[in-house]
Scaffold this motif. Structure first.
Motif, mmCIF file in Angstrom:
data_model
loop_
_atom_site.group_PDB
_atom_site.id
_atom_site.type_symbol
_atom_site.label_atom_id
_atom_site.label_comp_id
_atom_site.label_asym_id
_atom_site.label_seq_id
_atom_site.Cartn_x
_atom_site.Cartn_y
_atom_site.Cartn_z
ATOM 1 N N LYS A 143 -7.929 -9.580 5.457
ATOM 2 C CA LYS A 143 -7.052 -9.607 4.107
ATOM 3 C C LYS A 143 -7.120 -8.763 3.063
ATOM 4 C CE LYS A 143 -7.122 -13.261 0.481
ATOM 5 N NZ LYS A 143 -7.528 -14.563 -1.037
ATOM 6 N N PHE A 144 -5.724 -8.447 2.810
ATOM 7 C CA PHE A 144 -5.299 -7.060 2.133
ATOM 8 C C PHE A 144 -4.781 -7.404 0.901
ATOM 9 C CE2 PHE A 144 -4.993 -6.193 6.720
ATOM 10 C CZ PHE A 144 -5.671 -4.753 6.562
ATOM 11 N N PRO A 145 -5.331 -6.956 -0.576
ATOM 12 C CA PRO A 145 -4.834 -7.093 -1.752
ATOM 13 C C PRO A 145 -3.227 -6.836 -1.285
ATOM 14 C CG PRO A 145 -5.099 -5.532 -1.442
ATOM 15 C CD PRO A 145 -6.227 -5.786 -0.357
ATOM 16 N N GLU A 146 -2.677 -7.549 -3.239
ATOM 17 C CA GLU A 146 -1.288 -7.434 -2.920
ATOM 18 C C GLU A 146 -0.965 -6.002 -3.544
ATOM 19 O OE1 GLU A 146 0.917 -10.726 -4.341
ATOM 20 O OE2 GLU A 146 0.446 -12.486 -2.360
ATOM 21 N N LEU A 147 -0.807 -4.816 -2.837
ATOM 22 C CA LEU A 147 -0.645 -3.352 -4.084
ATOM 23 C C LEU A 147 0.285 -3.055 -3.893
ATOM 24 C CD1 LEU A 147 -3.934 -1.387 -3.333
ATOM 25 C CD2 LEU A 147 -3.662 -2.975 -5.053
ATOM 26 N N GLY A 148 1.683 -2.955 -4.610
ATOM 27 C CA GLY A 148 2.495 -1.936 -4.711
ATOM 28 C C GLY A 148 2.159 -0.062 -4.892
ATOM 29 N N GLY A 149 2.820 0.065 -4.176
ATOM 30 C CA GLY A 149 2.920 1.652 -4.168
ATOM 31 C C GLY A 149 2.574 2.525 -2.841
ATOM 32 N N THR A 150 1.501 1.233 -1.773
ATOM 33 C CA THR A 150 0.987 2.073 -0.651
ATOM 34 C C THR A 150 1.808 3.189 -0.134
ATOM 35 O OG1 THR A 150 1.653 -0.048 0.317
ATOM 36 C CG2 THR A 150 -0.248 -0.161 -0.908
ATOM 37 N N GLU A 151 2.756 3.444 0.101
ATOM 38 C CA GLU A 151 3.532 4.279 0.333
ATOM 39 C C GLU A 151 3.251 5.597 -0.188
ATOM 40 O OE1 GLU A 151 6.405 2.810 -2.208
ATOM 41 O OE2 GLU A 151 4.741 1.846 -1.114
ATOM 42 N N LYS A 152 3.498 5.361 -1.126
ATOM 43 C CA LYS A 152 3.196 6.924 -1.857
ATOM 44 C C LYS A 152 1.902 7.413 -2.168
ATOM 45 C CE LYS A 152 6.137 4.385 -5.386
ATOM 46 N NZ LYS A 152 6.630 3.930 -7.149
ATOM 47 N N PHE A 153 0.825 6.446 -2.124
ATOM 48 C CA PHE A 153 -0.617 7.005 -2.693
ATOM 49 C C PHE A 153 -0.776 8.247 -1.454
ATOM 50 C CE2 PHE A 153 -5.138 6.525 -1.934
ATOM 51 C CZ PHE A 153 -5.770 7.267 -3.166
ATOM 52 N N LYS A 154 -1.703 9.368 -2.246
ATOM 53 C CA LYS A 154 -1.880 10.359 -0.694
ATOM 54 C C LYS A 154 -3.108 10.290 -0.064
ATOM 55 C CE LYS A 154 2.363 11.866 -1.442
ATOM 56 N NZ LYS A 154 3.568 12.221 -0.934
ATOM 57 N N GLY A 155 -3.845 9.525 -1.168
ATOM 58 C CA GLY A 155 -5.159 9.535 -0.587
ATOM 59 C C GLY A 155 -5.459 8.692 0.468
ATOM 60 N N ARG A 156 -7.246 8.538 0.487
ATOM 61 C CA ARG A 156 -7.309 7.502 2.264
ATOM 62 C C ARG A 156 -7.394 5.609 1.325
ATOM 63 N NH1 ARG A 156 -10.768 9.497 6.076
ATOM 64 N NH2 ARG A 156 -12.069 11.392 5.069
ATOM 65 N N LEU A 157 -7.051 5.230 1.943
ATOM 66 C CA LEU A 157 -6.780 3.829 2.641
ATOM 67 C C LEU A 157 -6.995 3.037 3.078
ATOM 68 C CD1 LEU A 157 -5.640 1.379 0.005
ATOM 69 C CD2 LEU A 157 -2.867 1.444 0.974
ATOM 70 N N PHE A 158 -7.776 2.254 3.283
ATOM 71 C CA PHE A 158 -8.593 1.408 3.908
ATOM 72 C C PHE A 158 -8.935 0.243 3.815
ATOM 73 C CE2 PHE A 158 -12.150 4.576 3.156
ATOM 74 C CZ PHE A 158 -12.913 4.206 3.450
ATOM 75 N N HIS A 159 -8.899 -0.413 4.629
ATOM 76 C CA HIS A 159 -9.930 -2.224 4.747
ATOM 77 C C HIS A 159 -11.342 -1.215 5.230
ATOM 78 C CE1 HIS A 159 -11.086 -6.054 5.497
ATOM 79 N NE2 HIS A 159 -10.583 -6.053 4.585
ATOM 80 N N SER A 160 -11.708 -2.700 4.338
ATOM 81 C CA SER A 160 -13.846 -1.753 4.905
ATOM 82 C C SER A 160 -14.230 -2.267 6.483
ATOM 83 C CB SER A 160 -14.404 -2.776 3.783
ATOM 84 O OG SER A 160 -14.594 -3.964 4.330
#
Length: 492
Positions: A143-160
């Motif tokens: 299950k993933f949260p609804e987050l806008g702008g994920t394509e902009k984020f320059k850091g790490r973004l991952f599910h646990s």
């Protein structure tokens, strides 16, 4: 002609609830079976969950197989890698590595009306199986949260579940989204090494003491040398947890008992969180049992460290180096951990086609059901174990894998004794069992507890819980009623 593998029995899954049916098949002398799994090894959730701090929050005396009680556990609540190693050891001991195809995901399955077998397509080869047993678990779809702008984020973004290999979080500013089972384990570990941890909590959880005991060398030696003690300890824990889980699920305690239990939980929170403002943010407003309670001794203390901030709301958007809360607060971060868990099991049924050509999910139209959590109308020779089946869960996640095979084997033996090639539960029996189950569970905390949880189906019914205790499930699995089923002939 496309390549295919023929087998009498095909088991889908590689966690505890897939291992036990396979073990029991082997002990019956059955050799004509295969296992497929999208994972690279045995272990299920304990194989895929590798985040820091991942441990079981159920005492290991109860959370292991009855046929492989171990004296080698290093603590009362083992880490994920130790639990995965145990499951692999059991699989190896019973020869299951000779029967399994790893990295093989079920993409679809349909009943061959003329050949009377299941045609199972995967990312590798096609399987033809007379019997299909789905053991894909309670927690299979992320299950993933609804987050806008994920394509902009320059850091790490991952599910646990997708924790990067080698990532420690040291020196980073980390946002952890979610405070359920995984979130409350990740936060204390990140607090130790991160520059700062921002904890996003939409809904507070009921947190119970874990009381984890790391066994000393003397205690380990005693446990290894006293198998009778291990059996007694397991029996006592099973009886205790079965009653506690039943009382929490069905609100069966007296008002005084409820008040006493709530007082213990509140006292635990008050003892560990002296700040009244923070404690208020961490206090649930729904009944215990509406969401799965979590056990931890570390989460509350970690929140009170200077490098941790609790944000009592959800995250809604990302910028290049910023995460934004639902009220518009912005926090600069280097990494975002989505500790947002899973949807409840059953997603696999979107890939299974009934005899009429529709998927099981289409036919059930948001009201998931299965007779005794095991058999589906329109699906001959198909069985569900645990999370794949509606209402197939008890508090002990390993139990369905041990209990349900007894029912399956009773069906198989009856078919053999009576010369039946294909057997299918009658739809009216499936519907009646689910109606009784819905009625029983309509008073359960999951339904009436005042929270939003992942265990309700689209019609508002509990699709997860077995309508009783683990012992009730054991008795039900020992009672196969042939008149609830019908033979299916070729061409039907």
């Amino acid at each position: 002609m496309s390549e295919h593998v023929s087998t009498k029995i095909l088991i889908v899954g590689s966690g505890a609830n897939a291992i036990s049916p396979a073990v029991k098949l082997a002990l019956r002398g059955e050799t004509d079976f295969r296992m497929i799994t999208k994972d690279s090894d045995f272990g299920g959730v304990w194989h895929v969950n590798r985040y820091p701090g991942c441990i079981t929050d159920i005492h290991v005396a109860a959370y292991q197989f009855s046929y492989e009680i171990s004296g080698e556990w290093t603590s009362s609540h083992p880490e994920a890698r130790e639990m995965a190693a145990y499951l692999r050891k059991v699989a190896r001991h019973y020869g299951l590595y000779d029967h399994v195809d790893f990295n093989t995901e079920l993409l679809g399955a349909e009943w061959d009306k003329n050949g009377l077998y299941w045609k199972v397509t995967t990312n590798a080869v096609t399987y033809h199986a007379r019997f299909l047993i789905l053991c894909t678990g309670f927690l299979e779809q992320l299950k993933f949260p609804e987050l806008g702008g994920t394509e902009k984020f320059k850091g790490r973004l991952f599910h646990s579940v997708h924790w990067p290999e080698g990532y420690t979080g040291e020196g980073d500013r980390i946002a952890v989204l979610g405070t359920s089972a995984s979130g409350v384990q990740i936060v204390p570990e990140m607090q130790k090494v991160a520059d700062h941890v921002f904890v996003f909590q939409r809904t507070p959880m009921h947190l119970l003491p874990l009381n984890r005991e790391v066994y000393s060398p003397d205690e380990l030696a005693r446990r290894r040398s006293d198998p009778d003690f291990l059996v007694k300890e397991r029996d006592e824990k099973l009886a205790m947890f079965d009653k506690v889980a039943y009382d929490a699920l069905f609100n069966s305690e007296t008002p005084q008992q409820v008040a006493e239990r709530q007082a213990l939980i509140d006292a635990h929170r008050e003892r560990l969180v002296p700040d009244p403002d923070l404690r208020e943010k961490l206090t649930p407003k729904y009944l215990l049992g509406c969401k799965r309670p979590t056990r931890t001794d570390l989460f509350y203390p970690s929140l009170q460290q200077p490098n941790v901030t609790l944000i009592a709301e959800g995250a809604v958007a990302l910028e290049e180096d910023t995460i934004i809360s639902s009220s518009g607060q912005a926090f600069e971060v280097d990494a975002v951990v989505m500790a947002t868990g899973f949807y409840w099991g059953g997603d696999i049924l979107n890939r299974i086609r009934r005899r009429d050509g529709r998927t099981v999910a289409e036919h059930q139209a948001g009201h998931r059901r299965a007779h005794k959590s095991v058999s589906l109308s329109g699906c001959p020779n198909l069985f569900l174990v645990g999370g794949a089946g509606a209402n197939g869960a008890v508090w002990n996640g390993y139990a369905p894998g041990e209990l349900v095979p007894e029912y399956i084997f009773a069906v198989l033996d009856y078919m053999k004794d009576n010369g039946i090639e294909a057997f299918e539960v009658r739809e009216e029996c499936e519907t009646e069992w689910k109606a009784r189950t819905d009625e029983i569970l309509s008073k359960a905390a999951i339904v009436v507890g005042g929270c939003v949880n992942y265990m309700l189906d689209e019609s508002g019914h509990d699709m997860s819980s077995w309508p009783g205790t683990m012992r009730d499930m054991e008795r039900a699995m020992q009672n196969f009623e042939p008149d609830h089923y019908q033979p299916i002939g070729a061409g039907s």
